[in-house]
Write a protein that holds these residues in place. Structure first.
Motif, PDB file in Angstrom:
ATOM      1  N   THR A 224       5.434  15.832   5.910  1.00 46.03           N
ATOM      2  CA  THR A 224       6.635  15.219   6.502  1.00 46.03           C
ATOM      3  C   THR A 224       6.363  14.831   7.955  1.00 46.03           C
ATOM      4  O   THR A 224       6.864  13.804   8.414  1.00 46.03           O
ATOM      5  CB  THR A 224       7.844  16.174   6.443  1.00 46.03           C
ATOM      6  N   LEU A 225       5.571  15.611   8.660  1.00 47.76           N
ATOM      7  CA  LEU A 225       5.251  15.298  10.051  1.00 47.76           C
ATOM      8  C   LEU A 225       4.517  13.964  10.159  1.00 47.76           C
ATOM      9  O   LEU A 225       4.855  13.126  11.002  1.00 47.76           O
ATOM     10  CB  LEU A 225       4.427  16.421  10.677  1.00 47.76           C
ATOM     11  N   THR A 226       3.528  13.759   9.308  1.00 46.21           N
ATOM     12  CA  THR A 226       2.769  12.498   9.339  1.00 46.21           C
ATOM     13  C   THR A 226       3.679  11.305   9.082  1.00 46.21           C
ATOM     14  O   THR A 226       3.647  10.316   9.825  1.00 46.21           O
ATOM     15  CB  THR A 226       1.643  12.527   8.281  1.00 46.21           C
ATOM     16  N   TRP A 227       4.504  11.388   8.049  1.00 46.03           N
ATOM     17  CA  TRP A 227       5.379  10.259   7.722  1.00 46.03           C
ATOM     18  C   TRP A 227       6.446  10.048   8.778  1.00 46.03           C
ATOM     19  O   TRP A 227       6.823   8.902   9.072  1.00 46.03           O
ATOM     20  CB  TRP A 227       5.972  10.432   6.324  1.00 46.03           C
ATOM     21  N   ALA A 228       6.924  11.117   9.401  1.00 49.22           N
ATOM     22  CA  ALA A 228       7.903  10.978  10.489  1.00 49.22           C
ATOM     23  C   ALA A 228       7.261  10.316  11.711  1.00 49.22           C
ATOM     24  O   ALA A 228       7.881   9.478  12.372  1.00 49.22           O
ATOM     25  CB  ALA A 228       8.480  12.345  10.860  1.00 49.22           C
TER      26      ALA A 228
ATOM     27  N   LEU B 113      11.538   5.522   3.415  1.00 50.40           N
ATOM     28  CA  LEU B 113      11.712   5.760   1.983  1.00 50.40           C
ATOM     29  C   LEU B 113      10.740   6.824   1.473  1.00 50.40           C
ATOM     30  O   LEU B 113      11.118   7.700   0.683  1.00 50.40           O
ATOM     31  CB  LEU B 113      11.535   4.458   1.197  1.00 50.40           C
ATOM     32  N   THR B 114       9.505   6.763   1.928  1.00 53.54           N
ATOM     33  CA  THR B 114       8.519   7.764   1.524  1.00 53.54           C
ATOM     34  C   THR B 114       8.914   9.143   2.041  1.00 53.54           C
ATOM     35  O   THR B 114       8.854  10.134   1.306  1.00 53.54           O
ATOM     36  CB  THR B 114       7.115   7.385   2.035  1.00 53.54           C
TER      37      THR B 114
ATOM     38  N   ALA C  19       0.811  -1.216   0.000  1.00 54.81           N
ATOM     39  CA  ALA C  19       0.000   0.000   0.000  1.00 54.81           C
ATOM     40  C   ALA C  19       0.846   1.269   0.000  1.00 54.81           C
ATOM     41  O   ALA C  19       0.351   2.345  -0.368  1.00 54.81           O
ATOM     42  CB  ALA C  19      -0.938   0.000   1.207  1.00 54.81           C
ATOM     43  N   TYR C  20       2.102   1.177   0.381  1.00 58.60           N
ATOM     44  CA  TYR C  20       2.974   2.353   0.340  1.00 58.60           C
ATOM     45  C   TYR C  20       3.363   2.706  -1.095  1.00 58.60           C
ATOM     46  O   TYR C  20       3.670   3.865  -1.387  1.00 58.60           O
ATOM     47  CB  TYR C  20       4.261   2.101   1.134  1.00 58.60           C
ATOM     48  N   LEU C  21       3.403   1.727  -1.965  1.00 54.79           N
ATOM     49  CA  LEU C  21       3.940   1.928  -3.311  1.00 54.79           C
ATOM     50  C   LEU C  21       3.205   2.973  -4.148  1.00 54.79           C
ATOM     51  O   LEU C  21       3.873   3.774  -4.828  1.00 54.79           O
ATOM     52  CB  LEU C  21       4.022   0.590  -4.044  1.00 54.79           C
ATOM     53  N   PRO C  22       1.870   3.045  -4.162  1.00 56.72           N
ATOM     54  CA  PRO C  22       1.220   4.088  -4.963  1.00 56.72           C
ATOM     55  C   PRO C  22       1.616   5.508  -4.537  1.00 56.72           C
ATOM     56  O   PRO C  22       1.824   6.373  -5.386  1.00 56.72           O
ATOM     57  CB  PRO C  22      -0.278   3.839  -4.742  1.00 56.72           C
TER      58      PRO C  22
END
Length: 125
Positions: free
Chosen positions: A71-75, A111-112, A52-55
């Motif tokens: 960036t906050l969410t992904w961090a 990676l994202t 699910a990360y790939l798209p």
């Protein structure tokens, strides 16, 4: 009733329980079929979650635009996955598939996040 002396040298009554304390609670054993079913569901959804990360990663790469991604969410997701893997390791399940799944999710989040930072900084433009 039992009488005991406190540090102030006065008599303080204490009541002993009339029955012994219950044994510590333990997890109930599930039927093997149910355990197998949950293991299968865990495996299927773990693979689906990693895919699910790939798209999102592809969209950032293809558009060279990360302005719509936080960036906050992904961090936070990166930290949540790493801390869960560490927590599982500390609680005597270091070889658990759940540790590997959380490490793999942390890698995908990293990676994202790297893609977002790369294209926010103008590197890919």
């Amino acid at each position: 009733m039992q009488i005991s002396l406190s540090s102030a040298s006065r008599v303080v009554p204490s009541v002993l329980p009339s029955r012994p304390a219950p044994p510590p609670r333990t997890a109930r054993c599930s039927p093997p079929r149910l355990v197998g079913m949950f293991a299968g569901l865990f495996a299927v959804f773990s693979v689906a979650r990693l895919l699910a990360y790939l798209p999102t990663m592809w969209a950032i790469w293809a558009d060279r635009d990360a302005s719509q991604h936080s960036t906050l969410t992904w961090a936070i997701w990166l930290g949540a996955n790493l801390s869960m893997a560490a927590w599982l390791s500390v609680h005597d399940v270091p070889r658990s598939r759940a540790v590997l799944v959380n490490c793999a999710n942390a890698l995908m989040c990293a990676l994202t996040l790297a893609l977002i930072l790369c294209f926010r900084g103008g590197v890919g433009r």
